[in-house]
Design an enzyme around this catalytic site. Sequence first.
Site, short mmCIF file in Angstrom:
data_model
loop_
_atom_site.label_atom_id
_atom_site.label_comp_id
_atom_site.label_asym_id
_atom_site.label_seq_id
_atom_site.Cartn_x
_atom_site.Cartn_y
_atom_site.Cartn_z
CD GLU A 303 -2.89 -1.20 2.30
OE1 GLU A 303 -4.10 -1.27 2.02
OE2 GLU A 303 -2.43 -1.15 3.44
C1 LIG Z 1 -1.03 -6.45 3.50
C2 LIG Z 1 -2.15 -5.56 3.96
N1 LIG Z 1 -2.08 -4.26 4.14
C3 LIG Z 1 -3.31 -3.81 4.73
C4 LIG Z 1 -4.27 -4.92 4.24
O1 LIG Z 1 -3.40 -6.08 4.26
O2 LIG Z 1 -5.44 -5.11 5.05
C5 LIG Z 1 -5.27 -5.10 6.45
C6 LIG Z 1 -6.64 -5.21 7.12
O3 LIG Z 1 -7.33 -6.36 6.71
C7 LIG Z 1 -4.56 -3.82 6.91
O4 LIG Z 1 -4.44 -3.82 8.33
C8 LIG Z 1 -3.19 -3.79 6.24
O5 LIG Z 1 -2.48 -2.60 6.66
#
Ligand SMILES: CC1=[NH+][C@H]2[C@@H](O1)O[C@H](CO)[C@@H](O)[C@@H]2O
Length: 491
Positions: A303
């Site tokens: 992200e």
């Molecule tokens: C790899 C990843 N990055 C995000 C995504 O998973 O969703 C999560 C919640 O489900 C969140 O906490 C996390 O920061």
Amino acid sequence: VAARPLAQVVPVPAVVRQGGAPYTFGEGTVIRVSPGAVGVGRYLAGLLRPSMGYPLPLRPLGRRDGIVLALSGHAGDLGDEGYRLDVTKQGVAITAERPAGLFHGVQTLRQLLPAAVEERTPQPGPWTVSGGTITDVPRYSYRGAMLDVSRHFFTVAEVERYIDQLALYKIDYLHLHLSDDQGWRIAISSWPRLAAYGGSTEVGGGPGGYYTKAQYEQLVRYAASRYMTVVPEIDMPAHTNAALASYGPLNCDGVAPPLYTGTNVGFSSLCVAKAVTYRFVVDVLRELAALTPGPYLHIGGDEAHSTSAADYTAFMDRVQPLVTGYGKTVLAWHEITNAHPVQGAVAQYWGTAGTEQGVVAAAKAGTRLVMSPANHTYLDMKYNPSTKLGLSWAGYTEVKDAYGWDPATFLRGAPASAVLGVEAPLWSETISTSDDIGYMAFPRLPAVAELGWSPAVSHDWDAFRLRLAAQGPRWDALGIDYYRSAQVPWP
Ligand SMILES: CC1=[NH+][C@H]2[C@@H](O1)O[C@H](CO)[C@@H](O)[C@@H]2O
């Protein structure tokens, strides 16, 4: 009381041959161990003595009676984690090539005994195990569980409790998500404000916390005593607000943002252009590698919405060699495949569609995979709309969803040989206690554990749900506040 069928175990063993006389534990039962098996013997005695009320003394190998934990002393077809368990009238013999195999055999033996064996006070017997033979080896060597200790901090005791629950299902990797926007959870001597200030709060504004190096080493040792390897994660370049708030120079404008106690993602980024960023990364990875006997350092990479694609690639090109320089293997979320994953890197897939062609291409080019599809393995997903805890961005995940997928084929087009195994992440935006962990992890974690351990040919929901139902009384005895899914015929 009919003794439990040998095949009732979760994860279901590879080969089960039921038959022959059962064995019943008694006052005179002894535990006979190879020299290298004393630790596992002590662990088994610690499990059984409180509920059976028997002395169960440890003895060297000798007569083949009672409980035998024997290392074969040579390489064979059981590998590093496999075991053989033989039950006859004389006793139960567990043999393996490595202590980890004996430990996994002990988890199976545990499940072949009545659930009351999990109680910590003397229970009436009989303590009978059905006769027969189990020969068992894991399908995948990487069978992980992740605990996010950043969004909410969990104490050493709370993590150790989760470790003990995971050990029952032969999980062998514990991934600790040690840093994120809301908290930095591991003391770094060369950058003391990371933990002291960056670890001083958490989602919702609570007191947060962090592990001193001594506490972290205690966790690593405890996990190792359950044959679990710790995978530490420092998430970079995004998910870094706690670090950026701790040191102004790490920010491109030199200004430290406030600590963050919300639950948004993707708004933070290390400053890829500044030299100080790499001094920070070198110091953090050096100190973390020194605390990590395991093969992996997880550098996150998910992200990076506030990092340009070019900067992301430049950052990962500079950081990955640092990990390998410390003799460790790169683990990162699958976005790393948008950059240049180094030779030997492992991408942790967390998508939901199984169609990300960049990840498939990297897998074809040699990047290996740990499979964590969010719509099957994310333990922070709500079970259904009425689940109070958890999130729902990947949809609602019932037990059947956690079980109903195949790690080898989920990412379509990726070679099955690229898959190292599976991992069930538990993100903690809405999770803050051991009971919360238990409610979200059980019964779904055992489903993912079975996908990681058992042969693909044994994958069968109708059989699994019956075996899972028999685990319910164990969780009651263990004080796990599990979700009583309507999909499972609990006793
Ligand atoms: C790899 C990843 N990055 C995000 C995504 O998973 O969703 C999560 C919640 O489900 C969140 O906490 C996390 O920061």
